[in-house]
Motif scaffolding. Structure first.
Motif: not given
Length: 437
Positions: A279-287, A353-358, A390-399
């Protein structure tokens, strides 16, 4: 005054094409209506623009309440198997322990704190205070923050001795009793008096979680008293008593509770192994909306928050009293759990509300940050922010995922900034002295 007027005019010329946003199916505004809306945008943007410039100055001090970083699930493998027949990832650390990636991401947060304050590569020992709960994941997160602050000479991390720190867990430690009846009444009130309807409002989130988990195992349906096949949306949500360390506690059970826990585990799995995420960031955020909704009952409810969060609120107030004064730390960090952040947030009437988190999400290694400044006349001022990668940044990989910073509105500071004395007064009124060790 003239330079402000000129700035407003320039803002008007720049923003008027962009202030109006028309959703599909709505009729576009024309002429004087559009002009008036553009003017409103300009005048609303002026204090925000001025504040951003002001806040970008280095603060005198930061007082931080941080969650631990990315960890392995706290649930046993048998519990996860009851949630889903699909294979769960195999973590290389023990249950609830900080992962190597979680540590690396927390180091990045430490570097961000140091950069915000302009700390030297090897700060003085009295410039930084790091205090962590006794769990491995909180102590390891604090150690990672320390390495991020200074790889050459990381500051010392302090924790309480023993298996339980009353600062983070006053109810479990027996400092503060929790009345199960009052807690139940408060939770029902927060749910609008109807748990079923409250859970139904999260149906979209539960459906996405169900899709990620796959069909619900028959054994779980049976344990919840529902005929198989069943889904999370069909499992009744209820309030149940629970005893921890011999002291009364209370929790949610059923559909919303299971969805909340599952969403958190799915998020942690995805962040730990972004290359294998489904799942991408949008779907995980919705979950994660289900997790936030469950926390609204179990952690944000005022009665529960006051019993569980007064100790930390009092400690934060004590840190803020000395923030920005001679000889005090420039950075004071308390490392705890998402429950701690929710409890303190509830006592302060916080919203973020931070970035793409709920809204009101508490991401791994994210933190409630109080930045202290010297205001006009020498009085100290404070700005509340929430920092999270940001969730999208975490899912993009790298630290090296830089944290986003969002304003936190508080009851005492409706726009997120106010006199420090104003916030301290609100903190003292919100904390229950009987729950402070």
């Amino acid at each position: 005054m003239l330079h402000k007027a000129g700035a407003l005019l320039r803002l008007f010329l720049c923003l008027s094409p962009y202030c109006l946003h028309v959703d599909d199916g709505e009729v576009a505004m024309r002429g004087w209506q559009r002009c008036l809306l553009a003017c409103a945008c300009v005048f609303g943007a002026w204090p925000v623009a001025a504040e951003v410039a002001r806040v970008d100055d280095a603060p005198l001090a930061l007082v931080v309440l941080s969650r631990h970083g990315v960890r392995a699930p706290t649930q046993h493998a048998d519990t996860l198997a009851q949630w889903s027949a699909r294979p769960w990832p195999a973590w290389t650390v023990g249950r609830g322990e900080l992962s190597a990636r979680g540590a690396a991401l927390a180091e990045t947060m430490g570097r961000a704190y140091g950069a915000r304050l302009g700390l030297a590569a090897c700060p003085q020992s009295d410039e930084i205070s790091l205090y962590a709960d006794v769990d491995e994941r909180t102590r390891a997160t604090a150690a990672a923050l320390a390495r991020g602050l200074s790889a050459a000479c990381p500051p010392r991390v302090v924790s309480a001795s023993g298996k339980l720190d009353a600062l983070f867990h006053p109810v479990k430690a027996g400092v503060c009793a929790l009345d199960a009846g009052k807690a139940r009444t408060a939770m029902l009130a927060a749910a609008g008096g109807d748990l079923a309807r409250y859970a139904d409002r999260q149906a979209a989130s539960l459906t996405l979680i169900q899709q990620a988990l796959g069909p619900t195992p028959d054994a779980l349906c049976a344990s919840e008293g529902v005929r198989a096949p069943c889904a999370l949306t069909r499992l009744p949500t209820r309030i149940v008593p629970r005893r921890a360390d011999g002291h009364a506690n209370i929790a949610l059970a059923g559909g919303l509770a299971l969805a909340s826990d599952a969403a958190e585990v799915l998020m942690l799995d995805a962040v730990e192994w972004p290359e294998g995420q489904r799942a991408g960031a949008a779907a995980l955020s919705r979950m994660l909306d289900a997790h936030v909704a469950a926390f609204a009952l179990t952690q944000w409810t005022p009665y529960l928050a006051q019993r569980r969060g007064s100790a930390l609120l009092a400690r934060l107030a004590a840190e803020l009293v000395r923030a920005g004064t001679p000889g005090s730390p420039r950075l004071s960090v308390l490392v705890g759990h998402d429950t701690n952040l929710a409890n303190v947030g509830a006592l302060l009437g916080a919203r973020w509300q931070v970035a793409d988190w709920p809204v009101r999400a508490t991401p791994p290694a994210g933190a409630l940050v109080f930045a202290v400044y010297r205001g006009e006349g020498g009085a100290r001022e404070v700005r509340a922010e929430y920092w999270a990668q940001p969730l999208s940044g975490l899912l993009a990989g790298g630290n090296e995922v830089a944290p986003a910073r969002a304003r936190v509105t508080l009851n005492a500071c409706p726009d997120g900034a106010c006199a420090l004395d104003t916030l301290l007064g609100a903190m003292r009124r919100a904390a229950d002295p009987a729950c402070v060790p």
